[in-house]
Motif scaffolding. Structure first.
Motif, PDB file in Angstrom:
ATOM      1  N   ILE A 246       0.964  -1.167  -0.137  1.00  0.00           N
ATOM      2  CA  ILE A 246       0.113   0.337   0.208  1.00  0.00           C
ATOM      3  C   ILE A 246       1.161   0.728  -0.087  1.00  0.00           C
ATOM      4  O   ILE A 246       1.744   1.746   1.082  1.00  0.00           O
ATOM      5  N   PRO A 247       1.477   1.402  -0.799  1.00  0.00           N
ATOM      6  CA  PRO A 247       2.326   2.645  -1.203  1.00  0.00           C
ATOM      7  C   PRO A 247       1.658   4.064  -0.510  1.00  0.00           C
ATOM      8  O   PRO A 247       2.877   4.819   0.483  1.00  0.00           O
ATOM      9  N   ALA A 248       0.770   4.353  -0.943  1.00  0.00           N
ATOM     10  CA  ALA A 248       0.311   5.231   0.218  1.00  0.00           C
ATOM     11  C   ALA A 248       0.275   5.025   1.792  1.00  0.00           C
ATOM     12  O   ALA A 248       0.732   6.253   2.873  1.00  0.00           O
ATOM     13  N   HIS A 249       0.828   4.449   2.610  1.00  0.00           N
ATOM     14  CA  HIS A 249       1.241   4.161   3.685  1.00  0.00           C
ATOM     15  C   HIS A 249       2.904   3.392   3.873  1.00  0.00           C
ATOM     16  O   HIS A 249       3.052   2.905   5.134  1.00  0.00           O
ATOM     17  N   SER A 250       3.280   3.341   2.849  1.00  0.00           N
ATOM     18  CA  SER A 250       4.785   2.734   2.408  1.00  0.00           C
ATOM     19  C   SER A 250       4.760   1.326   3.773  1.00  0.00           C
ATOM     20  O   SER A 250       5.871   1.215   4.275  1.00  0.00           O
ATOM     21  N   LEU A 251       3.542   0.694   2.833  1.00  0.00           N
ATOM     22  CA  LEU A 251       3.104  -0.100   3.686  1.00  0.00           C
ATOM     23  C   LEU A 251       3.310  -1.689   3.411  1.00  0.00           C
ATOM     24  O   LEU A 251       2.904  -2.027   1.899  1.00  0.00           O
ATOM     25  N   LEU A 252       3.631  -2.869   3.598  1.00  0.00           N
ATOM     26  CA  LEU A 252       3.635  -4.211   2.828  1.00  0.00           C
ATOM     27  C   LEU A 252       3.512  -5.233   3.716  1.00  0.00           C
ATOM     28  O   LEU A 252       3.604  -5.232   4.920  1.00  0.00           O
ATOM     29  N   ILE A 253       1.605  -5.710   3.397  1.00  0.00           N
ATOM     30  CA  ILE A 253       1.313  -7.224   4.602  1.00  0.00           C
ATOM     31  C   ILE A 253       1.734  -8.441   4.032  1.00  0.00           C
ATOM     32  O   ILE A 253       1.143  -8.299   2.656  1.00  0.00           O
ATOM     33  N   LEU A 254       1.793  -9.148   4.948  1.00  0.00           N
ATOM     34  CA  LEU A 254       2.384 -10.208   4.147  1.00  0.00           C
ATOM     35  C   LEU A 254       1.665 -11.102   5.490  1.00  0.00           C
ATOM     36  O   LEU A 254       1.643 -10.609   7.362  1.00  0.00           O
ATOM     37  N   SER A 255       1.050 -12.348   5.339  1.00  0.00           N
ATOM     38  CA  SER A 255       0.348 -13.403   6.289  1.00  0.00           C
ATOM     39  C   SER A 255       1.049 -14.265   6.570  1.00  0.00           C
ATOM     40  O   SER A 255       1.237 -15.312   5.646  1.00  0.00           O
ATOM     41  N   ASP A 256       1.009 -15.379   7.564  1.00  0.00           N
ATOM     42  CA  ASP A 256       1.069 -16.546   7.368  1.00  0.00           C
ATOM     43  C   ASP A 256       2.526 -17.789   6.867  1.00  0.00           C
ATOM     44  O   ASP A 256       2.208 -18.373   5.989  1.00  0.00           O
ATOM     45  N   TRP A 257       3.007 -16.952   7.719  1.00  0.00           N
ATOM     46  CA  TRP A 257       4.670 -17.033   7.580  1.00  0.00           C
ATOM     47  C   TRP A 257       5.116 -19.082   8.011  1.00  0.00           C
ATOM     48  O   TRP A 257       5.477 -19.857   7.183  1.00  0.00           O
ATOM     49  N   HIS A 258       4.969 -19.399   9.381  1.00  0.00           N
ATOM     50  CA  HIS A 258       4.777 -20.275   9.821  1.00  0.00           C
ATOM     51  C   HIS A 258       6.335 -19.896  10.031  1.00  0.00           C
ATOM     52  O   HIS A 258       6.696 -21.943  10.184  1.00  0.00           O
ATOM     53  N   VAL A 259       6.501 -19.827  10.622  1.00  0.00           N
ATOM     54  CA  VAL A 259       8.196 -20.180  10.760  1.00  0.00           C
ATOM     55  C   VAL A 259       8.637 -21.446  11.766  1.00  0.00           C
ATOM     56  O   VAL A 259       8.410 -20.659  12.907  1.00  0.00           O
ATOM     57  N   GLY A 260       9.762 -21.467  11.534  1.00  0.00           N
ATOM     58  CA  GLY A 260      10.176 -23.111  12.463  1.00  0.00           C
ATOM     59  C   GLY A 260       9.105 -24.044  12.736  1.00  0.00           C
ATOM     60  O   GLY A 260       9.118 -24.578  13.124  1.00  0.00           O
TER      61      GLY A 260
END
Length: 214
Positions: A21-35
């Motif tokens: 979302i450029p207006a908020h310089s925001l990157l969103i991601l979900s459910d990486w499940h590291v480990g």
């Protein structure tokens, strides 16, 4: 990438299974499940070591090529209790001291409070953007228009048919009503298959492209 406009806000669906979302310089991601694989090995299951380098590389490209000041993980960043893969993630995030990292805690995020406090990650139940977008792990009950809810949790996937009548499964972004569900960022999560209907929109992640199903 694919652009959606939600409440006047440009929202870009990325083939790296994330949203920008450029207006908020925001990157969103979900459910990486590291480990996740480390947890399975601890339980006695024969699985290979979790290879995070590809995931780190995919995220590093986004952080270094896009003007990102803020990253929000929509829950299930970790799979279970803390292990060495969590340490590797912390070391990776420390390479970006100027970026703010937030997490809307998911059902798998059961890390001890002292570890959260020592990390670079700010934990919240949900995050509200001024344009009326609410970020959370699962859909929140009681939200009314014009609010949109950006969520994860179910790891949506879809089938794409070819001209040879073959079907291939891909992760997807899934929009139904005012709930936009992101695909899982992690590679070891499986897919919950979604069907195209007249009242929903499905955006398949096919290689380096986002393809809207008709």
């Amino acid at each position: 990438m694919k652009k959606l406009v939600l409440n006047g806000l440009d929202v870009f669906l990325l083939p790296q299974k994330a949203i920008f979302i450029p207006a908020h310089s925001l990157l969103i991601l979900s459910d990486w499940h590291v480990g996740k694989l480390g947890h399975f090995r601890k339980e006695g299951l024969f699985v290979p070591p979790m290879q995070l380098e590809e995931d780190f590389g995919r995220l590093a490209v986004l952080l270094e090529e896009l003007p990102v000041n803020w990253v929000v993980f929509l829950g299930d960043l970790f799979h279970s209790s803390w292990n060495m893969e969590g340490v590797a993630l912390q070391q990776f995030l420390s390479r970006y001291p100027k970026i703010r990292f937030s997490l809307t805690r998911g059902n798998h995020d059961i890390i001890q409070d002292e570890l959260w406090e020592a990390s670079a990650i700010d934990c919240k139940e949900y995050i509200v953007l001024p344009e009326g977008l609410v970020l959370s792990h699962k859909p929140l009950m009681g939200l009314k228009p014009p609010i949109y809810n950006l969520v994860g949790h179910i790891h949506p996937g879809c089938e794409v048919a070819t001209t040879a009548r073959q079907y291939f499964r891909f992760p997807c972004f899934y929009l139904e009503g005012r709930v936009l569900t992101l695909p899982a960022f992690g590679r070891w999560t499986g897919l919950y298959m979604m069907r195209k209907r007249a009242d929903n929109s499905i955006f398949a992640v096919v290689g380096h492209e986002i393809i809207e199903l008709k």
